[in-house]
Design a protein around this motif. Structure first.
Motif, PDB file in Angstrom:
ATOM      1  N   UNK A 160      15.063   7.179 -15.333  1.00  0.00           N
ATOM      2  CA  UNK A 160      15.019   8.642 -15.261  1.00  0.00           C
ATOM      3  C   UNK A 160      14.342   9.162 -13.990  1.00  0.00           C
ATOM      4  N   UNK A 161      13.402   8.419 -13.467  1.00  0.00           N
ATOM      5  CA  UNK A 161      12.590   8.894 -12.337  1.00  0.00           C
ATOM      6  C   UNK A 161      13.065   8.257 -11.032  1.00  0.00           C
ATOM      7  N   UNK A 162      13.183   9.071  -9.992  1.00  0.00           N
ATOM      8  CA  UNK A 162      13.640   8.610  -8.683  1.00  0.00           C
ATOM      9  C   UNK A 162      12.497   8.669  -7.671  1.00  0.00           C
ATOM     10  N   UNK A 163      12.513   7.738  -6.732  1.00  0.00           N
ATOM     11  CA  UNK A 163      11.552   7.746  -5.635  1.00  0.00           C
ATOM     12  C   UNK A 163      12.316   7.630  -4.319  1.00  0.00           C
ATOM     13  N   UNK A 164      11.629   7.959  -3.246  1.00  0.00           N
ATOM     14  CA  UNK A 164      12.158   7.679  -1.912  1.00  0.00           C
ATOM     15  C   UNK A 164      11.069   6.965  -1.120  1.00  0.00           C
ATOM     16  N   UNK A 165      11.476   6.131  -0.203  1.00  0.00           N
ATOM     17  CA  UNK A 165      10.509   5.340   0.547  1.00  0.00           C
ATOM     18  C   UNK A 165      10.269   5.954   1.915  1.00  0.00           C
ATOM     19  N   UNK A 166       8.992   6.097   2.251  1.00  0.00           N
ATOM     20  CA  UNK A 166       8.598   6.619   3.565  1.00  0.00           C
ATOM     21  C   UNK A 166       7.442   5.791   4.091  1.00  0.00           C
ATOM     22  N   UNK A 200       6.856   2.719   4.280  1.00  0.00           N
ATOM     23  CA  UNK A 200       6.443   1.606   3.444  1.00  0.00           C
ATOM     24  C   UNK A 200       5.899   1.981   2.082  1.00  0.00           C
ATOM     25  N   UNK A 201       5.708   3.267   1.816  1.00  0.00           N
ATOM     26  CA  UNK A 201       5.208   3.720   0.519  1.00  0.00           C
ATOM     27  C   UNK A 201       6.253   4.532  -0.211  1.00  0.00           C
ATOM     28  N   UNK A 202       6.132   4.618  -1.521  1.00  0.00           N
ATOM     29  CA  UNK A 202       7.092   5.362  -2.332  1.00  0.00           C
ATOM     30  C   UNK A 202       6.544   6.731  -2.705  1.00  0.00           C
ATOM     31  N   UNK A 203       7.434   7.722  -2.629  1.00  0.00           N
ATOM     32  CA  UNK A 203       7.094   9.084  -3.016  1.00  0.00           C
ATOM     33  C   UNK A 203       7.961   9.496  -4.199  1.00  0.00           C
ATOM     34  N   UNK A 225       3.522   6.124 -10.475  1.00  0.00           N
ATOM     35  CA  UNK A 225       4.970   5.950 -10.663  1.00  0.00           C
ATOM     36  C   UNK A 225       5.503   4.703  -9.961  1.00  0.00           C
ATOM     37  N   UNK A 226       4.739   4.071  -9.054  1.00  0.00           N
ATOM     38  CA  UNK A 226       5.191   2.873  -8.361  1.00  0.00           C
ATOM     39  C   UNK A 226       5.057   1.669  -9.300  1.00  0.00           C
ATOM     40  N   UNK A 227       5.936   0.703  -9.106  1.00  0.00           N
ATOM     41  CA  UNK A 227       5.922  -0.505  -9.925  1.00  0.00           C
ATOM     42  C   UNK A 227       5.274  -1.670  -9.200  1.00  0.00           C
ATOM     43  N   UNK A 228       5.117  -1.533  -7.894  1.00  0.00           N
ATOM     44  CA  UNK A 228       4.475  -2.542  -7.047  1.00  0.00           C
ATOM     45  C   UNK A 228       3.330  -1.862  -6.314  1.00  0.00           C
ATOM     46  N   UNK A 229       2.112  -2.332  -6.505  1.00  0.00           N
ATOM     47  CA  UNK A 229       0.951  -1.693  -5.885  1.00  0.00           C
ATOM     48  C   UNK A 229       1.078  -1.597  -4.372  1.00  0.00           C
ATOM     49  N   UNK A 230       1.798  -2.533  -3.773  1.00  0.00           N
ATOM     50  CA  UNK A 230       2.001  -2.503  -2.322  1.00  0.00           C
ATOM     51  C   UNK A 230       2.884  -1.338  -1.885  1.00  0.00           C
ATOM     52  N   UNK A 231       3.561  -0.712  -2.850  1.00  0.00           N
ATOM     53  CA  UNK A 231       4.429   0.431  -2.552  1.00  0.00           C
ATOM     54  C   UNK A 231       3.739   1.766  -2.840  1.00  0.00           C
ATOM     55  N   UNK A 232       2.480   1.726  -3.248  1.00  0.00           N
ATOM     56  CA  UNK A 232       1.757   2.981  -3.472  1.00  0.00           C
ATOM     57  C   UNK A 232       1.664   3.755  -2.158  1.00  0.00           C
ATOM     58  N   UNK A 233       1.839   5.083  -2.187  1.00  0.00           N
ATOM     59  CA  UNK A 233       1.750   5.869  -0.952  1.00  0.00           C
ATOM     60  C   UNK A 233       0.338   5.866  -0.389  1.00  0.00           C
ATOM     61  N   UNK A 234       0.197   6.165   0.895  1.00  0.00           N
ATOM     62  CA  UNK A 234      -1.127   6.099   1.521  1.00  0.00           C
ATOM     63  C   UNK A 234      -2.136   7.014   0.852  1.00  0.00           C
ATOM     64  N   UNK A 235      -1.692   8.161   0.357  1.00  0.00           N
ATOM     65  CA  UNK A 235      -2.643   9.101  -0.238  1.00  0.00           C
ATOM     66  C   UNK A 235      -3.183   8.624  -1.581  1.00  0.00           C
TER      67      UNK A 235
END
Length: 459
Positions: free
Chosen positions: A261-267, A269-272, A348-358
């Protein structure tokens, strides 16, 4: 009208008033305690707005500390314009009754561009190079320089974040007293957030930590009450909610993402979170989450999914939203409420390495939900004091820096709020020496408006 002071001691409950609050304990014995059933969600912006309007969120529009702005497809928290409140405020009502009435609003929320006579609120300066500086906003504008020249710069980093301390509440109290000397008001509203911090960090049962906090805020209350009562002012002490122990974070957005149901976009190296593109996503606020379902064909299946998630006690549809006064266009199509031991993360990220910088910073405006992990520094970081010192040195030298020290471990959080309290002792309260004006032992949040107005009319 009779001069009245309302002190909002965030997180104060009857169970906390005891030997660690000697002044307030004695002061309370001379008055009466009334228990407040908070509005849903039992969070700062919604509850304060119920108090100052006498209306429910379904009427005043403040459905949380933030919500999804549907026309912009963006989640926004901690807005400051008073024009977001769609109901008359107590200072407007009182002014119509008595043209000589005046109001000073010291740090209650939605404190910009309001019609009160005097106001002050946190307002950091965001420089072009990414740096953030402590500051505040006042009306009239010249009051800002007067207060900060006497009291020092408003201690923003003691107001929120890992460095929080009594300094921010003490500054607000001292500023209120300075304002009273300069611009005396009929009604003064003061916000003291100090108990909010460690009660969320460690929960209310950590006696050694909580005792110190209670002693500190008790002294601030003593200074304020002594000062104002000497000026023939009635005093009301109240709170917005009680904070209770929690042990289970609910990653509601991860659940929605895992089910498509939830969509992200990558910027970079992080997901938003891509709210506008998502069929459904949640805007979390402590123990309540507004679930926005953009694809209404999936409404029932999303509801059933959430009802199956451990820690979620209730999922409101349209009828329940009406029952709980949350039937407003700003609310989610569904509203999830956690059980007593649980609360919602925005993750909302599934991989901690994809958490956004903020995610690893104190950033209350870019995170699509409330993040109490901002009260901690990451225990996994070695030599944390050295790291912070080097980051701040970069700031002083004019370099860009990222103070990425906030953990992504939600299990660190031990206290939360937002749902209805299970007992009166765990919930908010109102105390006044004007016992004759407190006819009930239990009131609804919207009845606080009438109690304040009755105090003003208590000639």
């Amino acid at each position: 009208m009779k001069k009245t002071l309302v002190i909002n001691v965030v997180g104060l409950t009857h169970s906390l008033i005891g030997e660690n609050m000697p002044f307030l304990s004695q002061w309370t014995k001379a008055g009466k305690v009334t228990y407040i059933k908070p509005a849903l969600p039992a969070v700062t912006c919604s509850v304060q707005t119920c108090y100052v309007t006498g209306k429910w969120p379904s009427e005043h529009g403040i459905v949380g500390n933030g919500w999804y702005f549907r026309d912009e497809c963006e989640v926004k928290f901690w807005r400051q314009s008073n024009k977001l409140i769609t109901a008359p405020k107590i200072w407007d009502v009182a002014k119509e009754m008595d043209p000589t009435f005046s109001c000073s609003n010291m740090f209650w929320w939605y404190n910009m561009y309001l019609t009160a006579d005097t106001s002050a609120t946190p307002r950091p300066i965001y420089a072009a190079d990414g740096k953030k500086f402590s500051d505040c906003y006042t009306y009239p504008a010249e009051l800002r320089n007067i207060l900060q020249s006497k009291l020092g710069t408003f201690p923003l980093f003691d107001f929120w974040g890992p460095k929080t301390s009594i300094k921010s509440s003490d500054w607000i109290a001292k500023a209120a007293m300075e304002v009273e000397k300069l611009r005396p008001s009929t009604l003064t509203l003061i916000y003291l957030p100090h108990l909010d911090y460690d009660l969320q960090r460690v929960g209310p049962d950590d006696a050694s930590v909580v005792a110190k906090n209670l002693q500190e805020i008790d002294k601030v209350c003593e200074d304020l009450i002594t000062f104002y009562e000497a000026r023939d002012t009635q005093v009301i002490v109240l709170s917005e909610y009680g904070i209770t122990n929690v042990s289970q974070p609910i990653d509601i957005n991860r659940v929605l993402r895992q089910h498509g149901y939830l969509e992200v976009r990558e910027e970079q190296g992080g997901e938003l979170l891509d709210a506008g593109a998502s069929a459904a996503f949640a805007v979390v606020d402590h123990q309540l989450a507004h679930v926005y379902v953009n694809d209404l064909s999936k409404l029932e299946e999303v509801k059933k999914l959430l009802e199956s998630v451990p820690g979620i006690e209730s999922v409101f549809g349209e009828e329940d939203k009406v029952k709980h006064h949350l039937n407003h266009p700003r609310s989610g199509e569904l509203i999830a409420v956690a059980d007593a031991k649980s609360w919602f993360t925005y993750y909302y990220w599934l991989d901690e390495n994809k958490a956004p910088d903020f995610a690893r910073t104190v950033d209350i405006h870019r995170k699509p939900g409330y993040d109490p992990a901002e009260l901690f520094v990451d225990p996994k970081i070695k030599a944390i004091k050295l790291k912070v010192m080097l980051k701040l040195l970069k700031k002083k030298l004019g370099f860009r820096y990222l103070l990425d020290v906030i953990p992504l471990d939600a299990t660190l959080v031990k206290g939360s709020h937002g749902r209805y309290p299970d007992t009166d002792q765990e919930g908010p309260l109102l105390i006044s020496k004007q016992s004759n004006l407190l006819s009930k032992n239990n009131i609804e949040a919207v009845e606080v408006f009438d109690i304040i107005l009755d105090h003003l009319k208590n000639e």
